[in-house]
Design an enzyme around this catalytic site. Structure first.
Site, mmCIF file in Angstrom:
data_model
loop_
_atom_site.group_PDB
_atom_site.id
_atom_site.type_symbol
_atom_site.label_atom_id
_atom_site.label_comp_id
_atom_site.label_asym_id
_atom_site.label_seq_id
_atom_site.Cartn_x
_atom_site.Cartn_y
_atom_site.Cartn_z
ATOM 1 N N ASP A 98 64.048 -5.966 26.448
ATOM 2 C CA ASP A 98 63.336 -6.350 27.656
ATOM 3 C C ASP A 98 64.272 -7.262 28.442
ATOM 4 O OD1 ASP A 98 61.174 -6.998 29.421
ATOM 5 O OD2 ASP A 98 59.785 -6.693 27.761
ATOM 6 N N ASP A 200 62.104 -6.048 33.633
ATOM 7 C CA ASP A 200 60.892 -6.750 34.054
ATOM 8 C C ASP A 200 60.819 -6.846 35.583
ATOM 9 O OD1 ASP A 200 58.660 -8.488 32.915
ATOM 10 O OD2 ASP A 200 59.588 -9.938 34.260
ATOM 11 N N GLU A 266 60.044 -1.726 35.323
ATOM 12 C CA GLU A 266 58.629 -2.093 35.458
ATOM 13 C C GLU A 266 58.346 -2.248 36.950
ATOM 14 O OE1 GLU A 266 55.215 -5.399 34.417
ATOM 15 O OE2 GLU A 266 57.229 -6.010 34.971
ATOM 16 N N HIS A 326 51.309 -4.729 27.241
ATOM 17 C CA HIS A 326 50.945 -6.082 26.836
ATOM 18 C C HIS A 326 50.303 -6.885 27.965
ATOM 19 C CE1 HIS A 326 54.717 -6.265 28.880
ATOM 20 N NE2 HIS A 326 54.679 -7.594 28.921
ATOM 21 N N ASP A 327 50.154 -6.272 29.132
ATOM 22 C CA ASP A 327 49.546 -6.977 30.274
ATOM 23 C C ASP A 327 48.179 -6.422 30.653
ATOM 24 O OD1 ASP A 327 51.823 -8.600 30.650
ATOM 25 O OD2 ASP A 327 52.794 -7.060 31.869
HETATM 26 C C1 NOJ Z 1 55.822 -8.682 33.635
HETATM 27 C C2 NOJ Z 1 55.601 -8.860 32.176
HETATM 28 O O1 NOJ Z 1 55.184 -7.639 31.629
HETATM 29 C C3 NOJ Z 1 54.580 -9.955 32.021
HETATM 30 O O2 NOJ Z 1 54.149 -10.063 30.691
HETATM 31 C C4 NOJ Z 1 55.190 -11.236 32.511
HETATM 32 O O3 NOJ Z 1 54.218 -12.261 32.478
HETATM 33 C C5 NOJ Z 1 55.696 -11.091 33.951
HETATM 34 N N1 NOJ Z 1 56.417 -9.875 34.155
HETATM 35 C C6 NOJ Z 1 56.630 -12.200 34.302
HETATM 36 O O4 NOJ Z 1 57.855 -12.016 33.660
#
Ligand code: NOJ
Length: 530
Positions: A98, A200, A266, A326-327
């Site tokens: 990541d 990210d 992402e 995970h979000d």
């Molecule tokens: C996206 C990530 O998936 C998330 O978990 C994170 O809080 C934010 N970017 C900030 O890096």
């Protein structure tokens, strides 16, 4: 020419803190992942993507990086990482890291230097602006975690920009020195042998040069999260980001056409804008994450439209699909257990690279977190709106021993209450478990090129049925999914009248039909028609 691994294979996302603890501190670590590589290889995935393990104050659980080229002691050592990489490769598994280029921790030495004085050479590595004449923040940009995205620095008397927490200062990617330093980070890990990066918030990396106010969001409703008050028109998805993505791709490609290092972006954007991240004049990321299934209504016609629209927009880019991460809420929490199985079949039979979130292969659902145990800063900053991410980050249940075999310490988040039955060891013994279904799906996918690299064509269907053909050479398969809890039927095309079932999400023999496929409640089937 054979298709590269990132087109045929399945990517498995490991949320490191929650996968496997090896040192009794209640959080997962790299040695823990190494212990579970046989499970992952046996499951049939091609690659693992590991959430950040770099030295970090853990304000945002590792997405606040204080050193891009190290390993946080909580997660192990660089030697542990090298060992994990070698062990993964020995099993034929690729390893993706990541990469968090948009922002660093406020404790990163670069930011410490940058905030030390307006004259420091690293001042311009971050985004510093004067306040408005009345002292207010420079503009109306809102942090994704709520509140102004600008933090006042009393010492140097300017604001710095942070798209997320104030402990996550945004880098100034317009500065060539920042670009060079971060490209060196990519080379550091590529040189160690990693197979690629998930990048990210790629679409956040460049901001409009004039820092104009973002327009209000006409669809904003209280309860959505404060970030949605405005549309992120000027703070994200700027044209200049594409040259950076292309530079990153050139670095990945410099490791040799045959080595196939992959970049996944992402990016939460509508499909038309997402497509730009494949690159126009120069190649950009191999896979701009396609999150449409995460939010889509679970409706056969809507999904058919979505699939057709995405396929039509691709124009040569390789597709990919995601059910959860995970979000975002887990698929089993949103669709229920029976439909989680149908969703598994959808994810693993659509054209394109699937990313599987750890625990989804067990039908793991969101775990309610009592307020006193909340860890996620997102929830702590805007409580009670259902935005917190702890419920989808709970420990992986491995077996029936203490703490489901995740840790001998105190798990950092509670386990799923049903862990005594919903765990890997138990479900591996149950022929009809969702884990067994995932294994069968992954095995079938490996055996049948139609399911990985084959063409896709939607079939006419009614009611709750979503159906499509996958075709590769002479091999023709039909996937028919009943997204509802009532039996349905599908009129088979002439060429498929004699098709044979290969796999169903529901146990027991499916009823036969003459040119008509009968689907039981919550049933998905794969049929072989050639
Ligand atoms: C996206 C990530 O998936 C998330 O978990 C994170 O809080 C934010 N970017 C900030 O890096």
């Amino acid at each position: 020419m054979t298709a590269p691994w990132w087109q045929t294979g399945v990517i498995y996302q490991i949320y490191l803190r929650s996968f496997q603890d090896s040192n009794h501190d209640g959080i997962g670590d790299l040695k823990g992942v190494a212990r579970r590589l046989d499970y992952l290889a046996g499951l049939g995935v091609e690659a693992i993507w590991i959430s950040p393990f770099y030295p970090s104050p853990i304000a945002d659980f590792g997405y606040d990086v204080a050193d891009y080229c190290g390993v946080d002691a909580r997660f192990g050592t660089l030697a542990d990482f090298d060992d994990l990489l070698a062990q993964a490769h020995a099993r034929g598994l690729k390893v993706l890291l990541d990469f968090v280029p948009n922002h660093t921790s406020d404790r990163h030495p670069w930011f410490v230097a940058s905030r030390s004085s307006r004259d420091h050479p690293k001042r311009d590595w971050y985004i510093w602006r004067d306040g408005a004449p009345d002292g207010a923040p420079p503009n109306n940009w809102i942090s994704d975690f709520g509140g102004s995205a600008w933090e006042w620095d009393a010492v140097t008397r300017q604001y710095y920009y942070h798209a997320f927490l104030k402990e996550q200062a945004d880098l100034n990617w317009r500065n060539p020195a920042v670009q060079a330093a971060m490209y060196d980070v990519m080379r550091f890990w590529f040189d160690r042998g990693v197979d690629g990066f998930r990048i990210d918030v790629l679409w956040h990396m460049v901001k409009a040069a004039d820092f104009a106010d973002n327009p209000p969001n006409p669809d904003y409703q209280p309860g959505m999260g404060e970030m949605h008050r405005v549309l992120q028109l000027h703070s994200t998805d700027q044209p200049e980001v594409h040259a950076i993505a292309a530079d990153m791709r050139a670095i990945a490609d410099s490791y040799g056409a045959g080595s196939e290092r992959v970049l996944i972006g992402e990016i939460y954007l509508p499909v038309d804008r997402l497509m730009h991240y494949y690159g126009r004049d120069r190649a950009e990321v191999h896979l701009p994450f396609n999150f449409q299934l995460v939010d889509a209504p679970w409706d056969a016609r809507a999904l058919a439209t979505l699939i057709a629209g995405y396929e039509a927009a691709l124009s040569g880019g390789w597709p990919n699909w995601v059910l959860g991460n995970h979000d975002r809420p887990r698929v089993a929490a949103k669709r229920g257990q029976a439909q989680a199985r149908v969703a598994a079949m959808l994810l693993l039979t659509l054209r394109g690279t699937p990313t599987l979130y750890y625990g989804d292969e067990l039908g793991l659902s969101d775990v309610a977190i009592p307020p006193e145990q909340v860890q996620d800063p997102r929830e702590l900053r805007e409580p009670g709106l259902g935005l917190g991410r702890d419920p989808v980050r709970t420990p992986m249940p491995w077996d029936g021993t203490e703490n489901a075999g995740f840790t001998t310490g105190r798990p950092w988040l509670p386990l799923n209450a049903d862990w005594p039955t919903r765990n890997v060891a138990r479900m591996a013994q149950e022929p009809d478990s969702i884990l067994a279904l995932y294994r069968r799906l992954l095995t079938l996918r490996r055996a049948r090129p139609a399911l990985s690299t084959g063409d896709i064509a939607l079939l006419d269907a009614e009611g709750d049925v979503l159906a499509y053909e996958r075709r590769h050479g002479g091999e023709r398969l039909i996937v028919a999914l009943n997204l509802g809890e009532r039996p349905q039927h599908l009129a088979l095309p002439d060429w498929a009248r004699d098709c044979q079932p290969l796999l169903s999400t529901v146990a027991g023999a499916a009823p036969g039909g003459d040119g008509v496929l009968l689907l039981r409640a919550d049933e998905g089937v794969i049929l072989k028609a050639d």
